[in-house]
Design an enzyme around this catalytic site. Structure first.
Site, PDB file in Angstrom:
ATOM      1  N   ASN A 431       1.026  -1.398  -0.164  1.00  0.00           N
ATOM      2  CA  ASN A 431      -0.089  -0.023   0.033  1.00  0.00           C
ATOM      3  C   ASN A 431       0.464   1.524  -0.226  1.00  0.00           C
ATOM      4  O   ASN A 431       1.234   1.240   0.607  1.00  0.00           O
ATOM      5  CB  ASN A 431      -0.755  -0.345   0.868  1.00  0.00           C
ATOM      6  CG  ASN A 431      -1.563   1.517   1.086  1.00  0.00           C
ATOM      7  OD1 ASN A 431      -2.715   1.388   1.204  1.00  0.00           O
ATOM      8  ND2 ASN A 431      -1.429   2.641   2.217  1.00  0.00           N
ATOM      9  N   GLU A 432       0.956   2.244  -0.917  1.00  0.00           N
ATOM     10  CA  GLU A 432       1.127   3.214  -1.082  1.00  0.00           C
ATOM     11  C   GLU A 432       2.491   3.812  -0.951  1.00  0.00           C
ATOM     12  O   GLU A 432       3.181   4.184  -0.158  1.00  0.00           O
ATOM     13  CB  GLU A 432       0.564   3.822   0.021  1.00  0.00           C
ATOM     14  CG  GLU A 432      -1.080   4.250  -0.361  1.00  0.00           C
ATOM     15  CD  GLU A 432      -1.816   6.060   0.552  1.00  0.00           C
ATOM     16  OE1 GLU A 432      -0.934   5.997   1.363  1.00  0.00           O
ATOM     17  OE2 GLU A 432      -2.414   5.520   0.582  1.00  0.00           O
ATOM     18  N   ASN A 483      -5.816   4.530  -3.871  1.00  0.00           N
ATOM     19  CA  ASN A 483      -6.115   5.570  -3.418  1.00  0.00           C
ATOM     20  C   ASN A 483      -5.757   7.073  -3.715  1.00  0.00           C
ATOM     21  O   ASN A 483      -4.844   8.106  -3.505  1.00  0.00           O
ATOM     22  CB  ASN A 483      -4.535   5.386  -2.171  1.00  0.00           C
ATOM     23  CG  ASN A 483      -5.161   3.645  -1.464  1.00  0.00           C
ATOM     24  OD1 ASN A 483      -5.693   2.962  -1.685  1.00  0.00           O
ATOM     25  ND2 ASN A 483      -4.095   3.840  -0.885  1.00  0.00           N
ATOM     26  N   TYR A 489      -8.981  15.957   0.176  1.00  0.00           N
ATOM     27  CA  TYR A 489      -7.476  16.686   0.217  1.00  0.00           C
ATOM     28  C   TYR A 489      -7.317  17.449  -1.193  1.00  0.00           C
ATOM     29  O   TYR A 489      -6.705  18.669  -1.488  1.00  0.00           O
ATOM     30  CB  TYR A 489      -6.521  15.487   0.104  1.00  0.00           C
ATOM     31  CG  TYR A 489      -6.770  14.426   1.148  1.00  0.00           C
ATOM     32  CD1 TYR A 489      -6.674  15.159   2.628  1.00  0.00           C
ATOM     33  CD2 TYR A 489      -6.641  13.034   1.367  1.00  0.00           C
ATOM     34  CE1 TYR A 489      -6.299  14.501   3.572  1.00  0.00           C
ATOM     35  CE2 TYR A 489      -6.960  12.138   2.592  1.00  0.00           C
ATOM     36  CZ  TYR A 489      -6.499  13.295   3.331  1.00  0.00           C
ATOM     37  OH  TYR A 489      -7.268  12.376   5.016  1.00  0.00           O
ATOM     38  N   TRP A 569     -12.661   4.360   1.963  1.00  0.00           N
ATOM     39  CA  TRP A 569     -12.203   4.967   3.246  1.00  0.00           C
ATOM     40  C   TRP A 569     -12.615   5.766   4.092  1.00  0.00           C
ATOM     41  O   TRP A 569     -12.999   6.527   3.459  1.00  0.00           O
ATOM     42  CB  TRP A 569     -11.242   5.105   2.784  1.00  0.00           C
ATOM     43  CG  TRP A 569     -10.048   5.135   4.364  1.00  0.00           C
ATOM     44  CD1 TRP A 569      -9.251   6.248   4.406  1.00  0.00           C
ATOM     45  CD2 TRP A 569      -9.155   4.596   4.901  1.00  0.00           C
ATOM     46  NE1 TRP A 569      -8.604   5.604   5.958  1.00  0.00           N
ATOM     47  CE2 TRP A 569      -8.378   4.665   5.445  1.00  0.00           C
ATOM     48  CE3 TRP A 569      -8.878   3.263   4.030  1.00  0.00           C
ATOM     49  CZ2 TRP A 569      -7.592   4.252   5.957  1.00  0.00           C
ATOM     50  CZ3 TRP A 569      -7.328   2.536   4.483  1.00  0.00           C
ATOM     51  CH2 TRP A 569      -7.373   2.576   5.880  1.00  0.00           C
ATOM     52  N   LYS A 590     -12.397   8.918   8.895  1.00  0.00           N
ATOM     53  CA  LYS A 590     -13.865   8.614   7.023  1.00  0.00           C
ATOM     54  C   LYS A 590     -14.572   7.942   7.695  1.00  0.00           C
ATOM     55  O   LYS A 590     -15.012   7.890   6.065  1.00  0.00           O
ATOM     56  CB  LYS A 590     -12.677   8.678   6.231  1.00  0.00           C
ATOM     57  CG  LYS A 590     -11.234   9.864   6.354  1.00  0.00           C
ATOM     58  CD  LYS A 590     -10.443   9.666   4.890  1.00  0.00           C
ATOM     59  CE  LYS A 590      -9.645  11.112   4.664  1.00  0.00           C
ATOM     60  NZ  LYS A 590      -8.370  11.152   5.774  1.00  0.00           N
TER      61      LYS A 590
END
Length: 699
Positions: A431-432, A483, A489, A569, A590
């Site tokens: 992930n990320e 994501n 954001y 999310w 969230k």
């Protein structure tokens, strides 16, 4: 249902030889398990010499395992005030010690089983070091036959949840709760047994290899370990039982193993007219029982679940379950935790979380960002929820070989322990990751190769962010998901559609999905309508912004069938020491459900109206009690065509539902107002909802 052996519940102080063996078939001396839950001594610091048998731990606290040493820390449980520095919880070593009574027998093997210890566990028995495990979320076992003695034994475990570049995770938007936070038990079995050293797994792998109109081919692989001093001949009997316990297929095969050898046996079976595991509505489960026979006696037995199903993703992004297109959508769930207890959760609490997701109508869940407790997978098996489950490669990595080898180990543990869960549809390799280049791509290639080697029947995936969408990091796995937080954001919610279209056009044969999208919301923050965009890392997170965010996103995402997954999310608010936003610090807000599970936010019901099979009615902004204008719009979510509404006991007004939303403009009276709504599903009792709003004329 994870792999089970003969289980007996009793205190650790009882002598092993007195245990009762419970079995389905006659047994000479089948495997036995002793939970090691009570009588532990604990101290939250490093202590020199605490591994020694004669060490005096009388001043330590007495605890039960499972146990975490972070449950009451300020950065975890909420005692931290706004403005305090991040990371106000203990990350470091702690010690556990236990007096263990045993009566070991000749020809038997003894294993210590740890369900999970965060992040590193060093284990001693009677002062002798028996092993180290690095990685906080998988089960692991040690063979302690040579160290276990008759009478009293002293088990000592040093657990350390500090960051260490040798093992993952190095970072992440979640708390790392230290401790022996899952079960510990002692397993006794014959020298010849289904392998217990296979990365914490059951030693049996069963899967559907061919699915036809009237039959299913099932392949099983059984690992048998001979830990004795002499060669052993044996027979393996594997049976498939349906949900009522009837035998539907069987296979027998002879085997032999030299001393210290692990023999792997392949078995093939066919189920005629099988009932499929087909997701929501038909999550049918078979059981695979495997017996090791020696001299006609059953000396070991293991059971694993089996769902007859196939799963694949094609280049156009379509998920195929049993040869039919299956839409995969749902939410992310972080590792289950509860306020004041961290990861010390009950099966009933896990069931509650999964039921909340099921009642929202999800077809899938992404388990972020690590291996979850076994019961999560068991419940998903029963509910028909397809899971994406991943190793804890989160944000950061280390270039050294040790880090790569540890993540490969954690991938092997994840697959070994959950291969048999039909709910697992995808193996996640990370992930990320925030870096690319030689070492990062070598790591990703190693994880992909490991997953494909161990399980060629399931696709892999990776959750990408923060580098170019087509960076080489994102190209190793069979599928990739992204994501993306348009409208929270950066940019606006409307950008999610053009972004997906452009990426699909650029990579038309690459299955792409959305692994995270969401916005924060506090049920204490009400603003209807929202007058200004909230600041993501700011205090004011009005619930109505989250609601509109999800309305806009889902309408765009559902129109793009090339997206193999769409995961919100997230499902439930959870603690994260990094956060200092919303109505309180150290919480990621969230979620569509509050941390205490008491309130489903409005956005939850938007998805329920779109996804759930049962009739849905929900009036939104119910917590915006004190209205600022006389004229307001009543908004309700439903999966019916019409809602009837009325104000303060007046006439019912029929309001059409347009794409799951009905809106009705009203003028409030001074004081308290009652707004009622009702739907009348065909053949069912009416369903009602109501809200009470106040309005005061201002001079």
């Amino acid at each position: 249902m994870t792999a089970i052996r003969r289980i007996v519940g009793r205190a650790a102080a009882l002598v092993l030889g007195l245990m009762i063996v419970i079995g389905l078939t006659p047994s000479a001396h089948a495997a036995e398990e002793t939970p090691l839950a009570s009588g532990w001594r604990f101290i939250k610091q490093d202590v020199s010499g605490a591994e020694a048998s004669g060490f005096d731990d009388s001043a330590w606290d007495e605890v039960r395992v499972p146990h975490t040493y972070n449950a009451e820390d300020s950065g975890i449980g909420g005692a931290r005030a706004r403005g305090e520095p991040e990371g106000e919880y203990y990350r470091g070593p702690a010690w556990y010690r236990l007096d263990l009574q045993a009566a070991p027998e000749e020809g038997r093997r003894y294993y210590l089983h740890f369900g999970g210890a965060t992040l590193r566990a060093d284990v001693w028995l009677n002062g002798e070091r028996i092993g180290v495990h690095e990685g906080g979320y998988a089960a692991f076992r040690f063979d302690v036959t040579d160290q276990l003695r008759d009478g009293n034994n002293v088990l000592a475990v040093r657990v350390d949840n500090a960051r260490n570049v040798r093992y993952a995770p190095l970072n992440g938007d979640f708390n790392i709760f230290g401790g022996l936070y899952r079960e510990v038990k002692l397993i006794e079995t014959d020298d010849l047994h289904v392998d217990l050293t296979d990365h914490g797994g059951p030693g049996v792998y069963a899967a559907t290899t061919e699915l036809n109109d009237d039959s299913a081919d099932i392949a099983a692989r059984v690992r048998v370990r001979n830990a004795g001093d002499g060669a052993r001949d044996f027979e393996i009997l594997t049976r498939i039982l349906d949900a009522e316990g009837r035998e539907v297929a069987t296979a027998r095969t002879p085997g032999s193993a030299a001393p210290g050898q692990i023999a792997e046996l392949e078995l093939a079976m066919t189920i005629d007219d099988p009932t499929l595991w087909a997701g929501r509505g038909q999550a049918y489960l078979y059981r695979v029982t495997t017996q090791v026979l020696s001299g006609g006696d059953v000396i070991d037995e293991t059971e694993v679940p089996l769902g007859v199903r196939t799963i694949a993703v094609t280049e156009d992004g379509r998920v195929w379950l049993n040869g039919e297109i299956y839409s995969l959508y749902g939410a992310n769930l972080q590792h289950p935790v509860r306020y004041g207890r961290g990861p010390i959760v009950t099966d009933a609490e896990i069931e509650e979380d999964m039921r909340l997701m099921y009642e929202m109508g999800v077809t899938g869940l992404r388990l972020a960002h690590m291996q979850h407790p076994p019961y999560v997978y068991e419940v998903a098996d029963r509910m028909g929820i397809i899971l994406v489950t991943e190793v804890p490669l989160v944000d950061d990595m280390d270039n050294a070989a040790a880090f790569r080898e540890n993540l490969v180990q954690q991938m092997r543990e994840l697959i070994s322990q959950h291969y048999n869960n039909p709910s697992v549809g995808f193996w996640g390799i990370g992930n990320e990751l925030r870096t690319s280049g030689e070492y990062a791509n070598r790591l990703m290639a190693a994880l992909q190769a490991t997953a494909r080697e161990m399980d060629p029947l399931r696709p892999t995936t990776y959750a990408h962010c923060c580098l170019d969408d087509d960076d080489p990091i994102a190209l190793h796995s069979d599928t990739v998901s992204y994501n993306r937080y348009f409208g929270w954001y950066w940019d606006t919610s409307a950008e999610i559609g053009p972004w997906a279209d452009e990426l699909h056009a650029r990579m038309p044969t690459r299955p792409i999905g959305v692994s995270e999208y969401g916005a924060g919301a506090s049920i204490l923050h009400q603003e209807d309508p929202v007058l200004r965009r909230p600041v993501a890392d700011g205090y004011w997170h009005p619930e109505q912004w989250q609601t509109q965010f999800h309305i806009d996103h889902w309408r765009l995402l559902r129109e793009r069938p090339f997206l193999w997954s769409n995961f919100i999310w997230l499902g439930i608010d959870f603690p994260s020491f990094k956060r200092n936003e919303g109505d309180r610090p150290a919480i990621n807000d969230k979620g569509l459900i509050t941390e205490d599970r008491q309130t489903r936010k409005d956005a939850y019901f938007w998805y329920q109206a779109n996804w759930y099979e049962e009739p849905v009615l929900h009036i939104t902004s119910r917590r915006d009690v004190n209205k600022r204008t006389r004229r307001v719009i009543v908004r309700a979510f439903s999966n019916e065509d019409v809602i009837w509404m009325r104000l303060n006991g007046g006439d019912w007004t029929e309001v059409a539902v347009d794409d799951h939303i009905a809106e009705w403009t009203i003028d409030l009276a001074d004081g308290e107002n009652l707004v009622e709504a009702v739907i009348r599903p065909e053949g069912r009792e009416p369903i009602t909802d109501e809200v009470r709003w106040n309005y005061v004329t201002r001079p």
